[in-house]
Design an enzyme around this catalytic site. Sequence first.
Site, PDB file in Angstrom:
ATOM      1  N   ILE A  42       0.844  -1.207   0.000  1.00  0.00           N
ATOM      2  CA  ILE A  42       0.000   0.000   0.000  1.00  0.00           C
ATOM      3  C   ILE A  42       0.876   1.253   0.000  1.00  0.00           C
ATOM      4  N   LEU A  83      12.559  -2.043   5.377  1.00  0.00           N
ATOM      5  CA  LEU A  83      12.843  -3.110   4.399  1.00  0.00           C
ATOM      6  C   LEU A  83      12.867  -4.479   5.081  1.00  0.00           C
ATOM      7  N   ILE A 142      10.746   2.743  12.233  1.00  0.00           N
ATOM      8  CA  ILE A 142       9.993   3.856  12.822  1.00  0.00           C
ATOM      9  C   ILE A 142      10.172   3.917  14.346  1.00  0.00           C
ATOM     10  N   THR A 169      -6.997  -0.931  10.308  1.00  0.00           N
ATOM     11  CA  THR A 169      -7.633  -2.003   9.550  1.00  0.00           C
ATOM     12  C   THR A 169      -9.012  -2.335  10.118  1.00  0.00           C
ATOM     13  N   ASP A 170      -9.881  -2.873   9.266  1.00  0.00           N
ATOM     14  CA  ASP A 170     -11.203  -3.294   9.751  1.00  0.00           C
ATOM     15  C   ASP A 170     -11.101  -4.499  10.694  1.00  0.00           C
ATOM     16  N   GLU A 171      -9.934  -5.176  10.684  1.00  0.00           N
ATOM     17  CA  GLU A 171      -9.811  -6.380  11.509  1.00  0.00           C
ATOM     18  C   GLU A 171      -9.852  -6.070  13.006  1.00  0.00           C
ATOM     19  N   TYR A 196      -2.198 -10.170  15.144  1.00  0.00           N
ATOM     20  CA  TYR A 196      -2.047  -9.010  14.247  1.00  0.00           C
ATOM     21  C   TYR A 196      -3.071  -7.933  14.589  1.00  0.00           C
ATOM     22  N   LYS A 238      -2.793  -4.024  16.074  1.00  0.00           N
ATOM     23  CA  LYS A 238      -3.326  -2.837  15.382  1.00  0.00           C
ATOM     24  C   LYS A 238      -4.331  -2.106  16.282  1.00  0.00           C
ATOM     25  N   ASN A 268     -10.017  -5.422   3.055  1.00  0.00           N
ATOM     26  CA  ASN A 268      -8.930  -6.115   2.333  1.00  0.00           C
ATOM     27  C   ASN A 268      -8.581  -5.433   1.020  1.00  0.00           C
ATOM     28  N   ASN A 269      -7.303  -5.095   0.858  1.00  0.00           N
ATOM     29  CA  ASN A 269      -6.815  -4.476  -0.387  1.00  0.00           C
ATOM     30  C   ASN A 269      -6.311  -5.535  -1.359  1.00  0.00           C
ATOM     31  N   ARG A 301     -14.596 -11.733   2.765  1.00  0.00           N
ATOM     32  CA  ARG A 301     -13.857 -10.478   2.909  1.00  0.00           C
ATOM     33  C   ARG A 301     -14.458  -9.447   1.957  1.00  0.00           C
ATOM     34  N   ASN A 339     -13.877 -16.544  -0.043  1.00  0.00           N
ATOM     35  CA  ASN A 339     -12.540 -16.844  -0.581  1.00  0.00           C
ATOM     36  C   ASN A 339     -12.638 -17.788  -1.775  1.00  0.00           C
TER      37      ASN A 339
HETATM   38  P1  NAD Z   1       3.102  -4.712   3.705  1.00  0.00           P
HETATM   39  O1  NAD Z   1       3.431  -5.832   4.635  1.00  0.00           O
HETATM   40  O2  NAD Z   1       3.034  -4.967   2.246  1.00  0.00           O
HETATM   41  O3  NAD Z   1       4.146  -3.517   3.909  1.00  0.00           O
HETATM   42  C1  NAD Z   1       4.573  -3.089   5.160  1.00  0.00           C
HETATM   43  C2  NAD Z   1       5.799  -2.189   4.960  1.00  0.00           C
HETATM   44  O4  NAD Z   1       6.192  -1.695   6.250  1.00  0.00           O
HETATM   45  C3  NAD Z   1       7.010  -2.915   4.381  1.00  0.00           C
HETATM   46  O5  NAD Z   1       7.602  -2.136   3.361  1.00  0.00           O
HETATM   47  C4  NAD Z   1       7.956  -3.057   5.560  1.00  0.00           C
HETATM   48  O6  NAD Z   1       9.325  -3.089   5.198  1.00  0.00           O
HETATM   49  C5  NAD Z   1       7.602  -1.825   6.370  1.00  0.00           C
HETATM   50  N1  NAD Z   1       7.921  -1.973   7.797  1.00  0.00           N
HETATM   51  C6  NAD Z   1       7.640  -3.019   8.599  1.00  0.00           C
HETATM   52  N2  NAD Z   1       8.109  -2.792   9.830  1.00  0.00           N
HETATM   53  C7  NAD Z   1       8.678  -1.550   9.815  1.00  0.00           C
HETATM   54  C8  NAD Z   1       9.317  -0.738  10.788  1.00  0.00           C
HETATM   55  N3  NAD Z   1       9.469  -1.158  12.053  1.00  0.00           N
HETATM   56  N4  NAD Z   1       9.749   0.478  10.436  1.00  0.00           N
HETATM   57  C9  NAD Z   1       9.614   0.913   9.153  1.00  0.00           C
HETATM   58  N5  NAD Z   1       9.035   0.177   8.188  1.00  0.00           N
HETATM   59  C10 NAD Z   1       8.571  -1.035   8.512  1.00  0.00           C
HETATM   60  O7  NAD Z   1       1.749  -4.113   4.274  1.00  0.00           O
HETATM   61  P2  NAD Z   1       0.506  -3.507   3.456  1.00  0.00           P
HETATM   62  O8  NAD Z   1      -0.389  -4.598   3.061  1.00  0.00           O
HETATM   63  O9  NAD Z   1       1.007  -2.545   2.459  1.00  0.00           O
HETATM   64  O10 NAD Z   1      -0.221  -2.728   4.647  1.00  0.00           O
HETATM   65  C11 NAD Z   1       0.152  -1.406   4.971  1.00  0.00           C
HETATM   66  C12 NAD Z   1      -0.696  -0.903   6.131  1.00  0.00           C
HETATM   67  O11 NAD Z   1      -2.063  -0.954   5.791  1.00  0.00           O
HETATM   68  C13 NAD Z   1      -0.554  -1.719   7.413  1.00  0.00           C
HETATM   69  O12 NAD Z   1      -0.564  -0.829   8.499  1.00  0.00           O
HETATM   70  C14 NAD Z   1      -1.789  -2.590   7.451  1.00  0.00           C
HETATM   71  O13 NAD Z   1      -2.155  -2.889   8.767  1.00  0.00           O
HETATM   72  C15 NAD Z   1      -2.795  -1.668   6.783  1.00  0.00           C
HETATM   73  N6  NAD Z   1      -3.893  -2.336   6.056  1.00  0.00           N
HETATM   74  C16 NAD Z   1      -3.602  -3.280   5.117  1.00  0.00           C
HETATM   75  C17 NAD Z   1      -4.647  -3.853   4.401  1.00  0.00           C
HETATM   76  C18 NAD Z   1      -4.389  -4.908   3.345  1.00  0.00           C
HETATM   77  O14 NAD Z   1      -5.347  -5.531   2.886  1.00  0.00           O
HETATM   78  N7  NAD Z   1      -3.167  -5.139   2.926  1.00  0.00           N
HETATM   79  C19 NAD Z   1      -5.971  -3.472   4.658  1.00  0.00           C
HETATM   80  C20 NAD Z   1      -6.223  -2.501   5.636  1.00  0.00           C
HETATM   81  C21 NAD Z   1      -5.165  -1.927   6.325  1.00  0.00           C
HETATM   82  O1  DAU Z   2      -9.151  -6.700   6.395  1.00  0.00           O
HETATM   83  C1  DAU Z   2      -7.946  -6.027   6.255  1.00  0.00           C
HETATM   84  C2  DAU Z   2      -6.795  -6.983   6.429  1.00  0.00           C
HETATM   85  O2  DAU Z   2      -6.778  -7.820   5.283  1.00  0.00           O
HETATM   86  C3  DAU Z   2      -5.460  -6.290   6.619  1.00  0.00           C
HETATM   87  O3  DAU Z   2      -5.483  -5.574   7.819  1.00  0.00           O
HETATM   88  C4  DAU Z   2      -4.311  -7.305   6.649  1.00  0.00           C
HETATM   89  O4  DAU Z   2      -3.073  -6.638   6.695  1.00  0.00           O
HETATM   90  C5  DAU Z   2      -4.384  -8.148   5.394  1.00  0.00           C
HETATM   91  O5  DAU Z   2      -3.388  -9.148   5.465  1.00  0.00           O
HETATM   92  C6  DAU Z   2      -5.761  -8.785   5.236  1.00  0.00           C
HETATM   93  O6  DAU Z   2      -5.985  -9.800   6.241  1.00  0.00           O
HETATM   94  P1  DAU Z   2      -6.657 -11.218   5.853  1.00  0.00           P
HETATM   95  O7  DAU Z   2      -6.241 -12.209   6.863  1.00  0.00           O
HETATM   96  O8  DAU Z   2      -8.101 -11.070   5.581  1.00  0.00           O
HETATM   97  O9  DAU Z   2      -5.908 -11.453   4.434  1.00  0.00           O
HETATM   98  P2  DAU Z   2      -5.258 -12.739   3.764  1.00  0.00           P
HETATM   99  O10 DAU Z   2      -4.935 -12.365   2.358  1.00  0.00           O
HETATM  100  O11 DAU Z   2      -4.172 -13.329   4.597  1.00  0.00           O
HETATM  101  O12 DAU Z   2      -6.454 -13.772   3.742  1.00  0.00           O
HETATM  102  C7  DAU Z   2      -7.683 -13.461   3.106  1.00  0.00           C
HETATM  103  C8  DAU Z   2      -8.616 -14.644   3.303  1.00  0.00           C
HETATM  104  O13 DAU Z   2      -8.106 -15.755   2.544  1.00  0.00           O
HETATM  105  C9  DAU Z   2      -8.692 -15.133   4.744  1.00  0.00           C
HETATM  106  O14 DAU Z   2     -10.019 -15.577   4.990  1.00  0.00           O
HETATM  107  C10 DAU Z   2      -7.735 -16.325   4.783  1.00  0.00           C
HETATM  108  C11 DAU Z   2      -7.840 -16.886   3.381  1.00  0.00           C
HETATM  109  N1  DAU Z   2      -6.616 -17.525   2.861  1.00  0.00           N
HETATM  110  C12 DAU Z   2      -5.457 -16.828   2.901  1.00  0.00           C
HETATM  111  C13 DAU Z   2      -4.290 -17.378   2.421  1.00  0.00           C
HETATM  112  C14 DAU Z   2      -2.987 -16.603   2.487  1.00  0.00           C
HETATM  113  C15 DAU Z   2      -6.668 -18.794   2.298  1.00  0.00           C
HETATM  114  O15 DAU Z   2      -7.743 -19.421   2.234  1.00  0.00           O
HETATM  115  N2  DAU Z   2      -5.518 -19.342   1.815  1.00  0.00           N
HETATM  116  C16 DAU Z   2      -4.316 -18.694   1.860  1.00  0.00           C
HETATM  117  O16 DAU Z   2      -3.278 -19.264   1.428  1.00  0.00           O
END
Ligand code: NAD
Ligand code: DAU
Length: 348
Positions: free
Chosen positions: A21, A44, A69, A134-136, A161, A165, A190-191, A225, A260
């Site tokens: 993101i 990184l 950070i 996050t919505d979680e 996790y 958060k 979920n993104n 999701r 899923n």
């Molecule tokens: P990601 O795991 O792809 O990226 C996380 C980044 O943070 C990485 O580049 C990592 O190197 C960096 N990082 C980790 N620990 C660090 C530290 N101590 N100091 C500096 N940098 C650090 O995560 P993402 O999926 O891009 O998610 C980004 C944010 O959005 C998170 O806060 C997550 O909780 C939130 N979020 C994610 C989703 C999703 O679906 N991916 C949905 C809602 C909210």
């Molecule tokens: O809702 C927002 C959250 O979405 C973010 O805060 C988190 O950072 C992000 O990781 C995500 O969490 P989820 O646990 O929902 O995402 P994930 O992609 O890990 O899993 C999505 C759904 O798919 C969940 O129900 C678990 C399932 N899953 C996941 C994996 C990796 C599978 O069935 N098989 C898999 O291998």
Amino acid sequence: MAFMSASDNKTILISGGAGFIGSAFVMHMLSSHPNLRIINVDALTYAGNLENLQSLEQEDRHVFVHAKIQDTELMHSLCEQYDVEGMINIAAESHVDRSIHDASPFIDTNVQGTLSLLTVARNLKLKKYVQVSTDEVYGSLELNSQGVFTEETPLAPNSPYSASKASADMFVRAFHHTHDVPTVITRCSNNYGPRQFPEKLIPLMILNAMESKPLPVYGDGMNVRDWIHVQDHCNAIWLAYEHGKPGEVYNIGSDNEWSNLHIVHSILALLGKSTDLIHFVQDRPGHDKRYAIDASKAKRELHWKPNISFEQGLRETIQWYQEHPEWCEHILNGQYRDYYSKQYQRER
Ligand code: NAD
Ligand code: DAU
């Protein structure tokens, strides 16, 4: 080009900008806001990938800093050095399965790291602090119910996790209440989209399907999701920074709920692969059943709305992975971790 200090120019510090993101946010903001400079702090970790930021190597308005950070002193001096106006905390340990295996890094980055940035925002009286949550944190909804998460839904995190958060969100709230830090929290669903690390459902399934490897579906695959394109989330984060009211929380979601199994079937169909690749595997412990977001407050108060339909977004996301075999290969063979071009080396 030197960065000018005219009044319409501004500098913000964002964290986690080498992740999924964060990198989408940095690229989008720099291309759409010519007067914006971004100080991008990223540790990184395994999830940080500088190849995500390759297109910015010649961009003076992007300053990459390889740091944690939690380094409060450095965060403070960066803000002073670059005259930072505000912060957006995107960095996190973000994967639920990893938090089940070991929760400690989640406390370090998600809780301690947030506290560090809040402390700097407080001491320097920054104009805005956005916490990307996050919505979680709201826990789980029942399958087949009409329930949705609103900003008033009590926090009930179920995984280590989401507990980390939610804990961070509580510190954000406390720093607003006690120290008057102008905080805003966003809680998104979920993104999906380009450059997502293939530990998450959609990219993992795309990459496995492309290579005709088994697709591991947890449990019966019926968990639900609410999927949103990363670009729509990034737009919401910026609107929250610009227009979010201090002390407020904004839910972000796309009204786009799917099981899923439906997602996996769609990916296989778009890639022309057989459903025989689906393998049902042991369920995730404590697996949340369903997430659904009421984003009406963000629509009303931030004038935000999602623009990318799931049909278009998923098609384009699959196409992105197909058209970037190098990115995929470097992730799969670990080579992405060696990518640290001279442009990004910075004396500390
Ligand atoms: P990601 O795991 O792809 O990226 C996380 C980044 O943070 C990485 O580049 C990592 O190197 C960096 N990082 C980790 N620990 C660090 C530290 N101590 N100091 C500096 N940098 C650090 O995560 P993402 O999926 O891009 O998610 C980004 C944010 O959005 C998170 O806060 C997550 O909780 C939130 N979020 C994610 C989703 C999703 O679906 N991916 C949905 C809602 C909210
Ligand atoms: O809702 C927002 C959250 O979405 C973010 O805060 C988190 O950072 C992000 O990781 C995500 O969490 P989820 O646990 O929902 O995402 P994930 O992609 O890990 O899993 C999505 C759904 O798919 C969940 O129900 C678990 C399932 N899953 C996941 C994996 C990796 C599978 O069935 N098989 C898999 O291998």
